[in-house]
Design an enzyme around this catalytic site. Sequence first.
Site, short mmCIF file in Angstrom:
data_model
loop_
_atom_site.label_atom_id
_atom_site.label_comp_id
_atom_site.label_asym_id
_atom_site.label_seq_id
_atom_site.Cartn_x
_atom_site.Cartn_y
_atom_site.Cartn_z
N ASP A 29 0.85 -1.19 0.00
CA ASP A 29 0.00 0.00 0.00
C ASP A 29 0.89 1.25 0.00
OD1 ASP A 29 -3.23 0.50 0.97
OD2 ASP A 29 -1.83 2.20 1.08
N ILE A 30 0.51 2.23 -0.78
CA ILE A 30 1.30 3.47 -0.91
C ILE A 30 1.25 4.31 0.36
CG2 ILE A 30 -0.49 5.05 -1.80
CD1 ILE A 30 1.50 5.78 -4.05
N ASN A 85 -12.85 -3.04 2.48
CA ASN A 85 -13.83 -1.96 2.62
C ASN A 85 -14.78 -2.01 1.43
OD1 ASN A 85 -12.57 -0.95 4.98
ND2 ASN A 85 -11.04 0.10 3.72
N GLN A 92 -14.61 2.55 1.11
CA GLN A 92 -13.84 2.06 -0.04
C GLN A 92 -13.48 3.25 -0.92
OE1 GLN A 92 -15.95 -0.74 -2.52
NE2 GLN A 92 -14.12 -1.32 -3.67
N HIS A 98 -10.30 -5.53 -3.26
CA HIS A 98 -8.96 -5.73 -2.69
C HIS A 98 -9.08 -6.09 -1.23
CE1 HIS A 98 -10.02 -1.43 -2.51
NE2 HIS A 98 -9.34 -1.37 -1.37
N HIS A 100 -6.90 -5.88 2.23
CA HIS A 100 -5.74 -5.32 2.92
C HIS A 100 -5.19 -6.39 3.88
CE1 HIS A 100 -6.86 -0.90 2.26
NE2 HIS A 100 -8.03 -1.48 2.04
P1 5GP Z 1 -9.68 1.33 0.17
O1 5GP Z 1 -9.71 2.71 0.77
O2 5GP Z 1 -10.43 1.30 -1.15
O3 5GP Z 1 -10.09 0.24 1.10
O4 5GP Z 1 -8.16 1.01 -0.12
C1 5GP Z 1 -7.45 1.59 -1.17
C2 5GP Z 1 -6.00 1.57 -0.76
O5 5GP Z 1 -5.23 1.79 -1.92
C3 5GP Z 1 -5.63 2.64 0.25
O6 5GP Z 1 -5.09 2.03 1.43
C4 5GP Z 1 -4.58 3.48 -0.49
O7 5GP Z 1 -3.52 3.91 0.35
C5 5GP Z 1 -4.10 2.54 -1.56
N1 5GP Z 1 -3.67 3.21 -2.79
C6 5GP Z 1 -4.30 4.22 -3.44
N2 5GP Z 1 -3.62 4.56 -4.55
C7 5GP Z 1 -2.54 3.74 -4.60
C8 5GP Z 1 -1.45 3.62 -5.53
O8 5GP Z 1 -1.34 4.31 -6.54
N3 5GP Z 1 -0.51 2.66 -5.25
C9 5GP Z 1 -0.58 1.87 -4.13
N4 5GP Z 1 0.40 0.98 -3.95
N5 5GP Z 1 -1.61 1.96 -3.24
C10 5GP Z 1 -2.56 2.88 -3.47
#
Ligand code: 5GP
Length: 112
Positions: A29-30, A85, A92, A98, A100
């Site tokens: 994760d970034i 999420n 989300q 995805h 985590h």
């Molecule tokens: P969500 O919020 O949808 O559950 O998770 C999305 C995740 O993707 C977040 O934890 C966010 O930090 C990660 N993320 C968003 N953009 C990027 C990216 O360009 N590269 C990587 N490696 N992770 C990302």
Amino acid sequence: MDCLFCKIIAGEIPSNKVYEDDQCFAFRDINPQAPTHILVVPKQHIESVDAIDSTNSAVVGHIFEVIAKIAKEEGLENGYRVVSNIGEQGQQTVPHLHFHIIGGRDMTWPPG
Ligand code: 5GP
Ligand code: ZN
């Protein structure tokens, strides 16, 4: 398709890859929320857990085998958390399914 994680899977956007096979892709994760924070995604575009049905659920079982394998490789023998999420209230932010993998510190409960 204009999907961030589809572009990461295709290598159009760089990522720190942890694992890849014919069905799924895992990368760091970034914006890590713990010492280990890895995302595992199906290569097939599925929007979220809410879009899992009998036609696409097999990849989810496979992903959980991969999650257990990655957790061992990352040394998460003291435990970790798997989170998905879903939708707006679920917070989300990327509409490609995805999971985590979050570990390397004590978790809190209930989640915020
Ligand atoms: P969500 O919020 O949808 O559950 O998770 C999305 C995740 O993707 C977040 O934890 C966010 O930090 C990660 N993320 C968003 N953009 C990027 C990216 O360009 N590269 C990587 N490696 N992770 C990302
Ligand atoms: Zn996608």
